[in-house]
Design an enzyme around this catalytic site. Structure first.
Site, PDB file in Angstrom:
ATOM      1  CE  LYS A   1      -2.101   0.859   3.706  1.00  0.00           C
ATOM      2  NZ  LYS A   1      -2.824   1.442   4.842  1.00  0.00           N
TER       3      LYS A   1
ATOM      4  NE  ARG B   1      12.277  -2.282  10.951  1.00  0.00           N
ATOM      5  CZ  ARG B   1      12.118  -2.184   9.637  1.00  0.00           C
ATOM      6  NH1 ARG B   1      11.179  -2.862   9.025  1.00  0.00           N
ATOM      7  NH2 ARG B   1      12.894  -1.393   8.932  1.00  0.00           N
TER       8      ARG B   1
ATOM      9  NE  ARG C   1       2.028  -5.120  11.754  1.00  0.00           N
ATOM     10  CZ  ARG C   1       3.073  -5.027  10.941  1.00  0.00           C
ATOM     11  NH1 ARG C   1       4.092  -5.866  11.071  1.00  0.00           N
ATOM     12  NH2 ARG C   1       3.118  -4.104  10.012  1.00  0.00           N
TER      13      ARG C   1
ATOM     14  NE  ARG D   1      -6.717   3.633  12.230  1.00  0.00           N
ATOM     15  CZ  ARG D   1      -5.674   3.159  11.549  1.00  0.00           C
ATOM     16  NH1 ARG D   1      -5.792   2.054  10.853  1.00  0.00           N
ATOM     17  NH2 ARG D   1      -4.532   3.799  11.569  1.00  0.00           N
TER      18      ARG D   1
ATOM     19  NE  ARG E   1       9.521  -5.976   6.570  1.00  0.00           N
ATOM     20  CZ  ARG E   1       8.605  -5.014   6.554  1.00  0.00           C
ATOM     21  NH1 ARG E   1       8.332  -4.381   5.426  1.00  0.00           N
ATOM     22  NH2 ARG E   1       7.970  -4.670   7.649  1.00  0.00           N
TER      23      ARG E   1
END
Ligand SMILES: [Zn+2]
Length: 224
Positions: free
Chosen positions: A16, A163, A174, A91, A130
């Site tokens: 995004k 991370r 999430r 939201r 990642r």
């Protein structure tokens, strides 16, 4: 030229942010990430910013109508007269209603809600792979962009780590939050006929091409 009043939706890791950056350049539109513009309003010490701050200082959520007024203040500015890109707002359904009412009041309406989607498994694969180097923040991906020496940065040799946000369990959480929050909005915009879906598993250039083609069609339809 008709306006491009856009909302961006999408799970983390579906691209995004990349698409938002491309759209800003392609169409010269201002990009409003709600968190950022709230912080800016607070920093500028505007009346509205002061109001938002009073909630934040108490640790309370900033109410819908205040967030909406902060957003609308930006939308109703010279830089956004040809359109805007909203990210992180609305939201909730009440926020969506507030925004639609406010746009109507300005004689404007939403052009499209762009959903850049990717299946959960793909998001987890992308984010949990990642790795970031300690020294300079160079980024790698264990699968798609591995370093030459496993666990170490190619440029400066410093160790790579993950991370906290990218750990698989955190990513799953999430995603749950994202789905719970976004599903009602997606249904709402689908019903309104403004939802456009894009496949975030495609290459960024390809996704950008699809979005541009869709927006060009929408503009043509508006001008007819
Ligand atoms: Zn490095």
């Amino acid at each position: 030229m008709s306006e491009l009043n856009l909302i961006l939706l999408g799970p983390p890791g579906a691209g995004k942010g990349t698409q938002a950056a491309r759209l800003r350049d392609d169409f010269d539109l201002p990009y409003y990430a709600t968190g950022d513009i709230l912080r800016e309003a607070v920093k500028e010490e505007s009346e509205l910013g002061g109001e938002a701050k009073s909630y934040m200082d108490r640790g309370d959520l900033v109410p819908d109508d205040v967030i909406c007024r902060v957003v609308v203040e930006r939308v109703d500015s010279d830089e956004a007269r040809d359109g805007f890109i909203l990210d992180g707002f609305p939201r909730t359904i009440p926020q969506a209603g507030e925004l639609e009412g406010a746009l109507r009041g300005l004689g404007r309406r939403l052009t499209a809600t762009l959903l850049i989607d990717a299946p959960d498994e793909e998001v987890i694969r992308r984010l949990s792979g990642r790795r970031v180097c300690k020294e300079n923040g160079h980024t790698y991906h264990v699968e798609f962009d591995p370093p030459k020496n496993e666990g170490f940065c190619d440029s400066d040799g410093s160790p790579l780590s993950q991370r906290d946000d990218d750990e698989a369990e955190t990513v799953k959480h999430r995603l749950e939050v994202f789905h719970a929050q976004t599903k009602p909005l997606v249904e709402h915009y689908e019903k309104e006929g403004v939802l456009r879906r894009f496949d975030g598993t495609r290459a960024p250039d390809e996704v950008n091409g699809h979005i541009r083609a869709t927006l060009a069609t929408l503009r043509l339809e508006e001008e007819l």
